[in-house]
Design a protein around this motif. Structure first.
Motif, short mmCIF file in Angstrom:
data_model
loop_
_atom_site.label_atom_id
_atom_site.label_comp_id
_atom_site.label_asym_id
_atom_site.label_seq_id
_atom_site.Cartn_x
_atom_site.Cartn_y
_atom_site.Cartn_z
N VAL A 29 0.86 -1.18 0.00
CA VAL A 29 0.00 0.00 0.00
C VAL A 29 0.89 1.23 0.00
CG1 VAL A 29 -1.84 1.22 1.20
CG2 VAL A 29 -1.74 -1.28 1.29
N PRO A 31 1.37 5.66 -1.52
CA PRO A 31 0.65 6.84 -2.00
C PRO A 31 0.39 6.71 -3.51
CG PRO A 31 2.56 7.48 -0.68
CD PRO A 31 2.66 6.00 -0.92
N ALA A 32 -0.77 7.22 -3.95
CA ALA A 32 -1.14 7.11 -5.36
C ALA A 32 -0.09 7.70 -6.29
CB ALA A 32 -2.49 7.77 -5.60
N HIS A 56 -6.10 -0.14 -8.51
CA HIS A 56 -6.39 1.27 -8.27
C HIS A 56 -7.37 1.74 -9.33
CE1 HIS A 56 -5.71 5.39 -7.01
NE2 HIS A 56 -5.45 5.73 -8.26
N ARG A 62 -12.31 -0.97 -10.03
CA ARG A 62 -11.84 -1.95 -9.04
C ARG A 62 -12.68 -3.21 -9.06
NH1 ARG A 62 -11.90 2.64 -5.81
NH2 ARG A 62 -13.47 1.66 -4.48
N THR A 79 -1.38 -1.20 -4.36
CA THR A 79 -2.60 -0.39 -4.21
C THR A 79 -2.26 0.86 -3.42
OG1 THR A 79 -4.95 -0.47 -3.66
CG2 THR A 79 -3.43 -1.51 -2.09
N THR A 80 -3.24 1.71 -3.28
CA THR A 80 -3.02 2.99 -2.61
C THR A 80 -4.04 3.19 -1.51
OG1 THR A 80 -2.88 5.36 -2.94
CG2 THR A 80 -4.44 4.18 -4.33
N TYR A 81 -3.69 4.05 -0.58
CA TYR A 81 -4.63 4.39 0.49
C TYR A 81 -5.38 5.66 0.16
CZ TYR A 81 -0.53 7.15 1.79
OH TYR A 81 0.56 7.98 1.76
N THR A 82 -5.16 6.23 -1.02
CA THR A 82 -5.82 7.47 -1.43
C THR A 82 -7.19 7.12 -1.99
OG1 THR A 82 -3.66 8.35 -2.01
CG2 THR A 82 -5.58 9.54 -2.82
N TRP A 83 -8.24 7.63 -1.38
CA TRP A 83 -9.61 7.29 -1.77
C TRP A 83 -10.26 8.37 -2.61
CZ3 TRP A 83 -12.94 3.69 1.31
CH2 TRP A 83 -12.18 2.73 1.97
N TRP A 84 -9.76 9.57 -2.59
CA TRP A 84 -10.49 10.68 -3.21
C TRP A 84 -9.99 11.03 -4.60
CZ3 TRP A 84 -7.81 10.84 1.34
CH2 TRP A 84 -6.54 11.39 1.28
#
Length: 85
Positions: A29, A31-32, A56, A62, A79-84
């Protein structure tokens, strides 16, 4: 990045030596903004690891990825933890 890739590669090699049928997965995981860099570094430092996929995208993208056999059979999932985004 390189230390993590080296650790994952060594861990996989050790597990395969103990059990040739080992088919575990690692999830990384990040950053995007660094997903592309991680892909490049995996291809540079672990070129034998062919099953590295990026998980992503939008909710619909997804869902499509989850149904993809290549993603389900991946050894490493980035993958990334950025959701927005």
């Amino acid at each position: 990045t390189i230390q993590t890739i080296a650790y994952l590669a060594a861990s996989r090699a050790r597990k395969l030596a103990q059990d040739p049928g080992y088919d575990g997965r690692d999830v990384v995981v990040v950053p995007a903004s660094t997903l592309g860099n991680w892909q490049r570094e995996f291809s540079r430092w672990a070129p034998y690891e062919k099953r590295v996929v990026v998980y992503h995208g939008s909710q619909q993208e997804r869902a499509h990825l989850r149904a993809d056999r290549d993603v389900r059979n991946a050894h490493v999932i980035l993958t990334t933890y950025t959701w927005w985004e």
